[in-house]
Enzyme design. Structure first.
Site, PDB file in Angstrom:
ATOM      1  N   TYR A 188      -0.340  -4.333   7.570  1.00  0.00           N
ATOM      2  CA  TYR A 188      -0.019  -4.889   6.349  1.00  0.00           C
ATOM      3  C   TYR A 188       1.444  -5.350   6.288  1.00  0.00           C
ATOM      4  O   TYR A 188       1.672  -6.715   5.835  1.00  0.00           O
ATOM      5  CB  TYR A 188      -0.532  -4.116   5.382  1.00  0.00           C
ATOM      6  CG  TYR A 188      -0.084  -4.338   3.786  1.00  0.00           C
ATOM      7  CD1 TYR A 188      -0.719  -5.030   3.029  1.00  0.00           C
ATOM      8  CD2 TYR A 188       1.236  -3.633   3.270  1.00  0.00           C
ATOM      9  CE1 TYR A 188      -0.244  -5.530   1.883  1.00  0.00           C
ATOM     10  CE2 TYR A 188       1.647  -4.062   2.253  1.00  0.00           C
ATOM     11  CZ  TYR A 188       0.905  -4.824   1.300  1.00  0.00           C
ATOM     12  OH  TYR A 188       1.398  -5.246   0.268  1.00  0.00           O
ATOM     13  N   SER A 200       6.228  -7.784   0.523  1.00  0.00           N
ATOM     14  CA  SER A 200       6.498  -6.545   0.000  1.00  0.00           C
ATOM     15  C   SER A 200       7.824  -5.962   0.548  1.00  0.00           C
ATOM     16  O   SER A 200       8.260  -6.543   1.699  1.00  0.00           O
ATOM     17  CB  SER A 200       5.297  -5.811   0.807  1.00  0.00           C
ATOM     18  OG  SER A 200       5.363  -4.436   0.710  1.00  0.00           O
TER      19      SER A 200
END
Ligand code: NAP
Length: 253
Positions: free
Chosen positions: A158, A145
């Site tokens: 995360y 990501s």
């Protein structure tokens, strides 16, 4: 979408967490390029619907239930793929969870464990089982990501697990060379179910669009094109790399 080639004719690809969103987009792209694709997720209904959609596009697809945390379902994913198609050429590890928007210092131990388990550990365990079946010319793609580089508020821990995937990509590229290449895609923001807590908020959505040099969010097809490139022979001299697909959002030099 640009013109689609046929780089995966005769190949077999497993994509985890692939009944919607980016995983589905990757499976669809590999399938349209000729691969037999094995898709999976936690719910049978989602698996069945996704297989139908792929078949309607003329794609050879097998659908299985596989919660990535379930050891037996991971085993079956590989076993049934081999039974039906006889080999595995491409593995895309796409599953992730983001169970909290809390700061790191407020994140409970059980949530820290879940983040490590779903976002990193299960990919390692799956690879340990798939590796013996991967032959020369095979390829692994992780889905990280943009948050790996900029772990922003609400995505902090995360983001750190996604940073770990950049290291995992490097480490496994060395360990699995020269027969298997290992690369990674780092998506920017894509309006999927997963990101809906951000992209459905008009204000946040606008600010994310503005952070991109191209003034828009990403699409699942943008991510699929990058993953397909890395998995294909077009990237035959590329390994241990992460391709940021985020419309120019700040990442690394
Ligand atoms: P999504 O649209 O919500 O799709 C998630 C998929 O994963 C669904 O098919 C879901 O099906 C399945 N799934 C969820 N948990 C699972 C589990 N434990 N085991 C197996 N399958 C599971 O999500 P997405 O946005 O495409 O996200 C995919 C990947 O892209 C993730 O790694 C995410 O971190 C990454 N990413 C997304 C964005 C973004 O903006 N969307 C940005 C950067 C990175 P079931 O419910 O049936 O299990």
């Amino acid at each position: 979408m640009g013109k689609i080639g046929k780089r995966f004719e005769g190949k077999v690809a497993i994509v985890t967490a692939s009944t919607q969103g980016i995983g589905f987009g990757i499976a669809e792209r590999l399938g349209l390029e000729g691969a037999a694709v094995v898709i999976s997720s936690r719910r049978q209904k989602n698996v069945d619907e996704a297989v139908e959609k792929l078949k309607a596009k003329g794609i050879e697809a097998l659908g299985l239930v596989c919660h990535v945390s379930n050891a037996q379902q991971r085993k079956d994913l590989i076993k049934k793929t081999l039974e039906k198609y006889g080999k595995i050429d491409v593995l895309v590890c796409n599953a992730a969870a983001n169970p909290t928007v809390n700061g790191i210092l407020e994140t409970k131990e059980s949530v820290l464990d879940k983040l490590w388990e779903i976002n990193i550990k299960t990919s390692v365990l799956l690879l340990q089982e798939v590796a013996p079946h991967l032959k020369k010319g095979s390829s692994v793609v992780f889905v990280s990501s943009i948050a790996a580089y900029q772990p922003s508020q609400g995505l902090a821990m995360y983001g750190v697990t996604k940073t770990a995937l950049l290291g995992l990509t490097k480490a496994l590229a060395a360990e699995m060379a020269p027969d298997t290449r290992v690369n990674c895609v780092a998506p920017g923001f894509v309006p999927t179910h997963f990101a809906s807590f951000l992209t459905k908020n008009e204000g946040i959505r606008k600010s994310l669009e503005e952070k991109s040099l191209l003034n828009r969010l990403g699409t699942t097809q943008d991510m699929a094109a990058a993953a397909a490139y890395l998995a294909s022979d077009d990237a035959s001299y590329v390994t241990g790399e992460t391709l940021v697909v985020a419309g120019g959002m700040p990442s690394r030099l």
